[in-house]
Design an enzyme around this catalytic site. Structure first.
Site, PDB file in Angstrom:
ATOM      1  N   GLU A 120       0.858  -1.185   0.000  1.00 40.38           N
ATOM      2  CA  GLU A 120       0.000   0.000   0.000  1.00 40.38           C
ATOM      3  C   GLU A 120       0.899   1.241   0.000  1.00 40.38           C
ATOM      4  OE1 GLU A 120      -3.788   1.978   2.377  1.00 40.38           O
ATOM      5  OE2 GLU A 120      -2.476   0.578   3.417  1.00 40.38           O
ATOM      6  N   HIS A 206     -10.087  -0.088   0.583  1.00 38.08           N
ATOM      7  CA  HIS A 206     -10.989   0.522   1.581  1.00 38.08           C
ATOM      8  C   HIS A 206     -11.917   1.570   0.946  1.00 38.08           C
ATOM      9  CE1 HIS A 206      -7.711   3.450   1.705  1.00 38.08           C
ATOM     10  NE2 HIS A 206      -6.996   2.768   2.573  1.00 38.08           N
ATOM     11  N   ALA A 210     -10.257   7.733   1.586  1.00 40.29           N
ATOM     12  CA  ALA A 210      -9.127   8.244   0.804  1.00 40.29           C
ATOM     13  C   ALA A 210      -9.410   8.233  -0.697  1.00 40.29           C
ATOM     14  CB  ALA A 210      -7.846   7.466   1.115  1.00 40.29           C
ATOM     15  N   ASP A 238     -15.982  -1.441  10.808  1.00 39.21           N
ATOM     16  CA  ASP A 238     -15.577  -1.372  12.209  1.00 39.21           C
ATOM     17  C   ASP A 238     -16.448  -0.459  13.045  1.00 39.21           C
ATOM     18  OD1 ASP A 238     -14.782   1.019  11.098  1.00 39.21           O
ATOM     19  OD2 ASP A 238     -12.777   1.022  11.981  1.00 39.21           O
ATOM     20  N   HIS A 241     -15.386   3.784  10.293  1.00 38.61           N
ATOM     21  CA  HIS A 241     -15.033   4.285   8.969  1.00 38.61           C
ATOM     22  C   HIS A 241     -16.229   4.607   8.078  1.00 38.61           C
ATOM     23  CE1 HIS A 241     -10.956   2.972   9.962  1.00 38.61           C
ATOM     24  NE2 HIS A 241     -10.532   3.619   8.885  1.00 38.61           N
ATOM     25  N   ASP A 264      -8.004  -3.461   8.126  1.00 40.39           N
ATOM     26  CA  ASP A 264      -7.086  -2.322   8.067  1.00 40.39           C
ATOM     27  C   ASP A 264      -6.537  -2.008   9.456  1.00 40.39           C
ATOM     28  OD1 ASP A 264      -5.556  -0.374   6.862  1.00 40.39           O
ATOM     29  OD2 ASP A 264      -7.149   1.121   6.748  1.00 40.39           O
ATOM     30  N   ALA A 298      -6.721   6.741  11.130  1.00 40.55           N
ATOM     31  CA  ALA A 298      -5.469   6.038  10.805  1.00 40.55           C
ATOM     32  C   ALA A 298      -5.659   4.539  10.964  1.00 40.55           C
ATOM     33  CB  ALA A 298      -4.332   6.535  11.692  1.00 40.55           C
TER      34      ALA A 298
END
Length: 371
Positions: A120, A206, A210, A238, A241, A264, A298
């Site tokens: 990544e 994901h 981003a 989760d 996100h 992640d 993060a």
């Protein structure tokens, strides 16, 4: 070994009542007499595959310490993940060389099966960094990728990149037949993403995070992925996100065969609140949330199994959530022949879940994992 009386997850992605047979660590069509596992009242599902996580228990794969991958593999196995493809970060070229050299040198004989690595970065956009370090962002570089792949002894399975960066389209065309190319950390528009998929990219990293939003006049990467049926999308479930409504809508939009559950997760997973490091940047963890203060989320501190349970709790059908944690990721990264299902010839990596979806037992190559 024979498994009886369980609700077995079938090749078609639905549960059925049948027996499973194991010899020499693999599923077979029949077996001689041996150990019998009575799975009465339990779901029998494939062991999970996490194709995108960075670490756990204070360890990051980029630490590149001798025994770290082994410790990560043990933790993941104890938590229902039987195949791992950990992810690196955007680091300096020298640091990445060290990391991939260590990956190439490491053999993991206990815990989850180490199936490869997810690269990544550093070929990402400075405008959609997330937790990637801006100091080390670079344009796609085929020669450097080949160097890292050689150091890793061919273990790079996925590479996440921004398709709008200089040289990205040519890069995708030249590596897509060897690794899964995933669009990530990008400001790409719909047309650019469509070209990237045409050139061989087949995954989105994901989804929603981003990247530009999916809007009615500018569908972006998300819209382009939807329009390409061979493309699958990672999703982080989760509870931090992505809003539950968006998770439900995305599963319906893409369909059950195209979603990939990922964690992640970063090094704080399995530990408590506090300050941690991710890719050379300070991350503050509070509850379920990990953040670079004042910058962005993060990664996560949630195990993949917990993401799976959360998805079901918000309305994703159980069978669809199992597919997204097992068959789909294994197929997209090219390990399906070996693992990811309960099919004859595959490694006998499986889980026993009770009716409340609590994890009761984990088996890898037909052997029970001590938890």
């Amino acid at each position: 070994m024979k498994i009886i009386n369980g609700r077995v997850f079938g090749a078609d992605g639905y549960f059925e009542d049948r027996e499973l047979y194991i010899e020499e660590g693999r599923f077979v069509s029949r077996t001689r007499e041996g150990e019998v596992i009575d799975a009465q009242g339990a779901y029998v599902v494939p062991g999970f595959t996490d194709v995108h996580f960075h670490g756990c228990m204070g360890i990051d794969v980029c630490d590149a310490n001798k025994d770290d991958l082994k410790k990560i593999a043990l933790f993941q196995a104890q938590n229902g993940v039987t195949q791992i493809i950990p992810a690196t970060m955007t680091l300096s070229k020298d640091r990445l060389r060290t990391v991939f050299r260590k990956i190439g040198e490491t053999e993991v004989s206990e815990g989850a099966m180490f199936m490869g690595v997810h690269m990544e970065g550093p070929f990402v956009s400075k405008d959609k960094l997330g937790a990637q370090n801006p100091a080390y962002v670079a344009e796609p570089d085929l020669e450097f990728f080949e160097e890292l792949q050689e150091l890793a002894k061919g273990r790079i399975k996925i590479i996440s990149l921004a398709p709008e960066t200089e040289g990205a389209m040519d890069f995708i065309s030249k590596v897509a037949d060897r690794v899964t190319v995933s669009l990530a950390h990008t400001v790409s528009d719909y047309e650019t993403a469509m070209q990237a998929f045409k050139n061989g990219a087949r995954q989105v990293t994901h989804i929603y995070n981003a990247m530009p939003a999916f809007t009615h006049r500018a569908p972006g990467v998300i819209g382009a992925a939807f329009d390409n049926e061979g493309v699958r999308a990672e999703i982080i479930c989760d509870g931090v996100h992505i809003h539950p409504t968006v998770i439900r809508a995305t599963f319906k939009m893409f369909g059950r065969d195209r979603m990939i559950l990922i964690s992640d997760s970063m090094r704080a997973t399995g530990l408590g609140d506090g300050e941690y490091d991710l890719g050379g940047q300070k991350v503050v963890v509070c509850g379920r949330c990990a953040e670079i203060p004042g910058v962005s989320i993060a990664g996560s501190v949630t195990r993949l199994f917990d993401c799976f349970r959360y998805a079901v709790s918000i309305g994703i059908p159980l069978e669809d959530a199992v597919l997204a944690a097992t068959h789909n990721p294994a197929k997209n990264v090219g390990i399906w022949e070996e693992a990811g299902g309960l099919q004859d010839g595959q490694w006998a990596n499986f889980l026993l879940l009770d009716q409340e979806l609590n994890l009761k037992e984990v088996y890898i190559k037909g052997k029970r994992v001590e938890r």
